[in-house]
Design a protein around this motif. Structure first.
Motif, PDB file in Angstrom:
ATOM      1  N   LEU A 277       4.020  -1.209  84.766  1.00 40.31           N
ATOM      2  CA  LEU A 277       3.762  -0.018  85.561  1.00 40.31           C
ATOM      3  C   LEU A 277       3.985   1.267  84.775  1.00 40.31           C
ATOM      4  O   LEU A 277       3.248   2.244  84.939  1.00 40.31           O
ATOM      5  CB  LEU A 277       4.667  -0.038  86.799  1.00 40.31           C
ATOM      6  CG  LEU A 277       4.276   0.858  87.964  1.00 40.31           C
ATOM      7  CD1 LEU A 277       2.918   0.506  88.499  1.00 40.31           C
ATOM      8  CD2 LEU A 277       5.334   0.766  89.050  1.00 40.31           C
ATOM      9  N   SER A 278       4.953   1.285  83.881  1.00 40.50           N
ATOM     10  CA  SER A 278       5.275   2.520  83.162  1.00 40.50           C
ATOM     11  C   SER A 278       4.144   2.959  82.247  1.00 40.50           C
ATOM     12  O   SER A 278       3.832   4.153  82.147  1.00 40.50           O
ATOM     13  CB  SER A 278       6.565   2.325  82.358  1.00 40.50           C
ATOM     14  OG  SER A 278       6.406   1.271  81.412  1.00 40.50           O
ATOM     15  N   SER A 279       3.524   2.016  81.557  1.00 42.72           N
ATOM     16  CA  SER A 279       2.423   2.382  80.664  1.00 42.72           C
ATOM     17  C   SER A 279       1.227   2.914  81.443  1.00 42.72           C
ATOM     18  O   SER A 279       0.549   3.851  81.002  1.00 42.72           O
ATOM     19  CB  SER A 279       2.011   1.172  79.816  1.00 42.72           C
ATOM     20  OG  SER A 279       1.546   0.116  80.644  1.00 42.72           O
ATOM     21  N   ILE A 280       0.978   2.339  82.619  1.00 44.28           N
ATOM     22  CA  ILE A 280      -0.139   2.822  83.435  1.00 44.28           C
ATOM     23  C   ILE A 280       0.152   4.236  83.936  1.00 44.28           C
ATOM     24  O   ILE A 280      -0.722   5.109  83.924  1.00 44.28           O
ATOM     25  CB  ILE A 280      -0.396   1.848  84.602  1.00 44.28           C
ATOM     26  CG1 ILE A 280      -0.920   0.514  84.073  1.00 44.28           C
ATOM     27  CG2 ILE A 280      -1.376   2.446  85.591  1.00 44.28           C
ATOM     28  CD1 ILE A 280      -1.206  -0.501  85.148  1.00 44.28           C
ATOM     29  N   GLU A 281       1.382   4.505  84.360  1.00 40.89           N
ATOM     30  CA  GLU A 281       1.737   5.844  84.818  1.00 40.89           C
ATOM     31  C   GLU A 281       1.572   6.882  83.712  1.00 40.89           C
ATOM     32  O   GLU A 281       1.099   8.001  83.940  1.00 40.89           O
ATOM     33  CB  GLU A 281       3.187   5.854  85.329  1.00 40.89           C
ATOM     34  CG  GLU A 281       3.367   5.193  86.677  1.00 40.89           C
ATOM     35  CD  GLU A 281       4.802   5.265  87.156  1.00 40.89           C
ATOM     36  OE1 GLU A 281       5.697   5.436  86.293  1.00 40.89           O
ATOM     37  OE2 GLU A 281       5.024   5.157  88.369  1.00 40.89           O
ATOM     38  N   LYS A 282       1.928   6.519  82.504  1.00 43.23           N
ATOM     39  CA  LYS A 282       1.815   7.446  81.386  1.00 43.23           C
ATOM     40  C   LYS A 282       0.348   7.779  81.103  1.00 43.23           C
ATOM     41  O   LYS A 282      -0.002   8.939  80.860  1.00 43.23           O
ATOM     42  CB  LYS A 282       2.467   6.820  80.155  1.00 43.23           C
ATOM     43  CG  LYS A 282       2.685   7.797  79.016  1.00 43.23           C
ATOM     44  CD  LYS A 282       3.517   7.139  77.938  1.00 43.23           C
ATOM     45  CE  LYS A 282       3.807   8.129  76.808  1.00 43.23           C
ATOM     46  NZ  LYS A 282       4.640   7.521  75.738  1.00 43.23           N
ATOM     47  N   SER A 283      -0.514   6.759  81.129  1.00 38.31           N
ATOM     48  CA  SER A 283      -1.930   7.016  80.872  1.00 38.31           C
ATOM     49  C   SER A 283      -2.551   7.834  81.994  1.00 38.31           C
ATOM     50  O   SER A 283      -3.422   8.678  81.750  1.00 38.31           O
ATOM     51  CB  SER A 283      -2.678   5.686  80.709  1.00 38.31           C
ATOM     52  OG  SER A 283      -2.631   4.931  81.908  1.00 38.31           O
ATOM     53  N   ILE A 284      -2.114   7.616  83.232  1.00 38.61           N
ATOM     54  CA  ILE A 284      -2.629   8.405  84.355  1.00 38.61           C
ATOM     55  C   ILE A 284      -2.266   9.878  84.173  1.00 38.61           C
ATOM     56  O   ILE A 284      -3.093  10.774  84.410  1.00 38.61           O
ATOM     57  CB  ILE A 284      -2.072   7.868  85.685  1.00 38.61           C
ATOM     58  CG1 ILE A 284      -2.638   6.487  85.998  1.00 38.61           C
ATOM     59  CG2 ILE A 284      -2.409   8.822  86.825  1.00 38.61           C
ATOM     60  CD1 ILE A 284      -2.012   5.824  87.195  1.00 38.61           C
ATOM     61  N   SER A 285      -1.059  10.121  83.726  1.00 40.24           N
ATOM     62  CA  SER A 285      -0.625  11.502  83.524  1.00 40.24           C
ATOM     63  C   SER A 285      -1.478  12.200  82.477  1.00 40.24           C
ATOM     64  O   SER A 285      -1.908  13.342  82.658  1.00 40.24           O
ATOM     65  CB  SER A 285       0.850  11.513  83.113  1.00 40.24           C
ATOM     66  OG  SER A 285       1.274  12.825  82.811  1.00 40.24           O
ATOM     67  N   ILE A 286      -1.776  11.496  81.380  1.00 38.59           N
ATOM     68  CA  ILE A 286      -2.584  12.093  80.320  1.00 38.59           C
ATOM     69  C   ILE A 286      -4.003  12.354  80.802  1.00 38.59           C
ATOM     70  O   ILE A 286      -4.568  13.436  80.582  1.00 38.59           O
ATOM     71  CB  ILE A 286      -2.581  11.175  79.082  1.00 38.59           C
ATOM     72  CG1 ILE A 286      -1.170  11.022  78.538  1.00 38.59           C
ATOM     73  CG2 ILE A 286      -3.511  11.715  78.015  1.00 38.59           C
ATOM     74  CD1 ILE A 286      -1.052  10.019  77.412  1.00 38.59           C
TER      75      ILE A 286
END
Length: 896
Positions: free
Chosen positions: A742-751
């Protein structure tokens, strides 16, 4: 023998022009031609009957008489000149249009060749056969090859090799469509290897070539020397807006809920195959009836064409085993064979039958079948051998001569043992075994395993066998077992499909079927999938496809592997049942459960003491499939059918019998579905923890290129920075992010959110880096890849002659958006303390809006922070920087 037309001299090797109608057995030499070059020859033996049995001598005499009386047709070589068949073209009804059939202008050296045109789709098909027959076998030596040339659509292969290579899956499936209806029309005893080649030479992307190739092959075989019983043809039936369409176009098939391919003769159905969306049995039966009527019209025209320009059939090449051999095999092995067929387990029964077959072969091929001259059959045989060619000649063998008369008096002693060919014995033994099996079912009312005609074998199902697989199931029905495994992935896992149209096509669901030799207790070759595996896999795939959710609901690519670990009939339908359970175990929200069943039949029950009514069998085993007259596979739910496939091994079945088989199959499916609900352990209702996570977000479609970047550099950098597995973008603004956590997906969404935002007045960006300085202002990076101009007049509250006097590249500043036209126009001055007390300035910057300072996302790379108005969504089009439950796919399977 080849001759120069101008000189008449001979050259080359002895051969016979294809168009010669005169043949002697399998040698197929032209008798008049041989006589012309070698001269007539007379036998030196006055008593040919002593060397040749009477039946063979009569056959030879009939052939010789037919040669002497036959008139040479125009297509035969006369005085060394070769005349080929004339060009003939006819139009044949083909649904609501006509197809053009042409012959005589292409492939004239083939036994039969036609070119069939539908619209601008052209299929060329040829039929050739070997001059010398193969060894006797129970399997007709027929090979079919179908190929779609890329040049037919004006393009070449997209790979490194520009030449067409091995057959693609859909070409293999078309080969099977051609092969299956032709085999039942071939006579037993014809062993000349036959090859059918079919090429798509032109394709208009509107008229499909697959069913057209079936009809073209039927026409070519009818025109050739192959002694098939009746012409065959194929049609496709679709259902659009509750209206049946015969041979619909590709555009019409896009709206159809039925894809039925039917082939047959003018009197019966030989093969059907198709897929539908939970169609009731009554509706499917109606479609078959309409398709058969269309086939009858085509076969009628094909028969007329064959009568006009077809070649004489090689009926003299049909070689059947001796009739008395059937009686001998039954006398030797009948009683023991009846006991062996009662063994319920497959492996012991197969070994017992194999041992019995070896003993029968040894007796009839090495020791010989011993009989006495007192047997009527033996006496007739003896007289046949003693019969002379000349009626006025008397031959006395082992007899007594009375005075004043000459006559034959057979000796009562035993005759020499009769020996038979091993190939003939094998064929007869198999036919006798099938006869005994069918007789046991009809007369005794019980099958080898003790079931009645509509009985279903015991069923056992288990899920979750493989801990690391996304979904797994083991389905067992009797001695047939399938291990199904489901794997979930993103678009990169999708199967690319090569086709004639220059459009990329991807399959988000595919099933791969594997049938290793160990499944039947044998050692054999493994490697690339054969045609049977490809066909069975496609049948199971199309059966399961209607129960899958749409891509909007479940964006995963789904792969199902079905490995047959045990097989005793109906392994493809076991793949359907096991595949359905494996999908549920993987957390796929299927619409309902489906099951598959294979039906068999004994058509002529009167032969075995029945009343003549066809006997339909449910859930057939391998032996019942091999010895029966039908193999009818049906898959679907309790309410309707999703896939079906029927092969007929006799001359065809009437429609009422097929209707009864459909109804009996529905009852069988219901019982299997009830057993599948008892699966223990049951399927899981959630995604596996090892399955990838997919987040779907929507951005402005004009911003998609910003995410991709030049040459895909930007999207690659986002994947590398965030740690996700893949980011898939679509032209409509849909972005799918696949990751393991989940953390990697959240980071890409933010970018992505900051990269694609459309700023509005009042958006505040903090700690933004100055990337470059110009005479008229500075360019500030508010997000990775996003820079905006802060005009020199908006940098400070006082007059600033040059920007570089107060700022340098790399400085961090806070800015606010001041443009309402969707362009980045930033201001630093509006956020300065002395500007906050200026009511006019505040009104200009904020336009009466209250700016909040709640952080909505941050980038670890540049430290920029953006503040949003109240709790409004980001300008990325509807996806916040934090993952909501509705946007993260965590599929939950449903059953029925």
């Amino acid at each position: 023998m080849l001759a120069n037309p101008s000189t008449g001299t001979l050259h080359g090797s002895i051969s016979r022009p294809r168009s010669y109608p005169f043949r002697l057995s399998s040698s197929r030499f032209d008798f008049p031609t041989c006589s012309r070059y070698f001269g007539p020859r007379k036998s030196r033996s006055r008593s040919l009957s002593l060397l040749v049995p009477r039946k063979a001598a009569e056959s030879f005499s009939r052939v010789r008489a037919s040669i002497e009386d036959h008139q040479v047709p125009e297509s035969v070589a006369v005085d060394g000149a070769q005349f080929f068949p004339q060009y003939v073209s006819v139009k044949i009804p083909y649904g609501d249009r006509e197809i053009l059939v042409e012959t005589g202008h292409m492939g004239r050296q083939a036994s039969g060749a036609v070119m069939v045109t539908d619209g601008e789709t052209v299929v060329y098909t040829s039929v050739c056969l070997n001059d010398v027959p193969s060894e006797p076998s129970d399997f007709f030596p027929l090979s079919v090859h179908y190929q779609e040339r890329f040049s037919a659509a004006g393009r070449t292969s997209g790979g490194f090799f520009k030449r067409e290579g091995r057959a693609k899956d859909h070409e293999v499936l078309t080969c099977r469509l051609i092969d299956r209806p032709l085999r039942p029309t071939m006579p037993k005893g014809f062993y000349h290897e036959t090859q059918i080649l079919s090429w798509v030479l032109s394709y208009d992307s509107l008229h499909p070539p697959d069913v057209l190739a079936v009809t073209a092959a039927g026409i070519a075989v009818s025109l050739s020397e192959v002694p098939n019983t009746k012409p065959i043809a194929g049609v496709r039936v679709g259902l659009v807006d509750n209206k049946f369409i015969v041979n619909p176009t590709n555009k019409e098939m896009e709206k159809s809920v039925l894809d039925l391919v039917l082939a047959g003769t003018d009197s019966a159905i030989l093969m059907i195959e198709g897929y539908c969306d939970f169609l009731p049995e009554e509706k499917l039966f109606e479609a078959v009836k309409i398709g058969q009527e269309a086939v009858q019209l085509i076969c009628k025209e094909v028969g007329a064409l064959a009568a006009k320009c077809g070649k004489p059939k090689m009926l003299d090449a049909v070689k059947l085993p001796p009739p008395e051999l059937y009686k001998h095999v039954e006398e030797i092995a009948g009683d023991e064979l009846a006991k062996v067929l009662q063994i319920s387990n497959k492996i012991p029964r197969r070994k017992a039958i194999s041992d019995l077959e070896k003993r029968v072969i040894g007796i009839l091929t090495e020791e010989g079948y011993v009989t006495t001259a007192m047997d009527s059959g033996a006496a007739e045989s003896t007289l046949d051998l003693l019969e002379d060619e000349d009626e006025d000649e008397e031959v006395i063998v082992d007899g007594e001569v009375d005075e004043g008369d000459v006559h034959i008096k057979p000796s009562p002693k035993e005759l020499p043992p009769q020996l038979f060919l091993e190939g003939d014995v094998k064929l007869v033994f198999k036919e006798v075994s099938s006869k005994f099996l069918r007789k046991r079912i009809v007369q005794g009312g019980k099958r080898s395993d003790g079931r009645t005609s509509n009985g279903i074998r015991p069923i056992d199902a288990r899920c979750g066998l493989l801990p690391r697989a996304h979904g797994s199931a083991l389905f067992t029905r009797g001695e047939t077992q399938a291990l199904a495994v489901t794997t979930l992935g993103d678009k990169q896992m999708a199967q690319r499909v090569d086709n004639l149209v220059d459009i990329e096509e991807f399959k988000r669901f595919y099933l791969q079927y594997s049938f290793p030799p160990s499944s039947v207790g044998e050692a054999g070759r493994t490697g690339a999938p054969n045609r049977r595996e490809i066909g069975h896999g496609m049948l199971a795939e199309r059966a399961l496809e209607p129960i899958l959710p749409s891509e909007d609901i479940f964006p995963y690519t789904v792969r199902v592997e079905s490995t047959i670990t045990e097989s005793n009939g109906s392994s493809s339908m076991a793949s359907v049942c096991g595949g359905c359970l494996a999908l549920q175990d993987a957390g796929v929200p299927v619409k309902c459960s489906i099951a598959g069943i294979a039906m068999g039949m004994v058509l002529d029950t009167k032969e075995f003491g029945g009343d003549g009514t066809p006997l339909i069998l449910s859930d057939i085993t391998g032996a019942e499939d091999a010895s029966g007259d039908m193999d009818f596979k049906v898959a679907g739910s309790e309410d309707g059918i999703t896939a079906f496939q029927m092969d007929i091994k006799v001359g065809g079945i009437p429609l009422p019998v097929m209707r009864d088989a459909l109804l009996q199959a529905r009852e069988g499916r219901k019982r299997i579905l009830a057993e599948m609900l008892k699966c223990s352990p049951p399927p899981s209702s959630k995604l596996s923890k090892y399955a990838p996570l997919i987040h779907i977000m929507k951005v402005d479609k004009d911003k998609v290129n910003i995410i991709i970047g030049p040459g895909g550099k930007k999207v690659k950098s986002i994947i590398e920075e965030s740690g996700v597995d893949a980011i898939d973008t679509q032209d409509n603004g849909i972005v799918k992010i696949t990751g393991k956590d989940l953390s990697s997906i959240e980071k890409s969404i933010s970018i992505i959110s900051r990269l694609t935002m459309v700023p509005t007045i009042g958006d505040i960006f903090r700690n933004c880096e100055i990337k470059s300085i110009a005479p008229y202002g500075v360019f500030v990076q508010i997000a990775p890849g996003r820079e905006g101009l802060c005009h020199i007049s908006e940098l400070t509250s006082t007059y600033l002659p040059k920007a570089e006097d107060a700022f340098k590249v790399g400085d961090k500043v806070d800015v606010i958006e001041v443009n309402d036209k969707g362009q980045l126009r930033l201001s630093r001055k509006a956020l300065l303390p002395d500007q906050a007390s200026c009511s006019d300035a505040t009104k200009t910057v904020n336009l009466g809006k209250k700016v909040t300072k709640k952080s909505a996302g941050s980038s670890a790379k540049d430290g920029a922070t953006v503040s949003k108005e109240k709790s409004k969504k980001s300008s990325s089009g509807g996806s916040s920087s934090l993952i909501e439950k509705s946007s993260l796919v965590n599929g939950e399977a449903t059953i029925g």
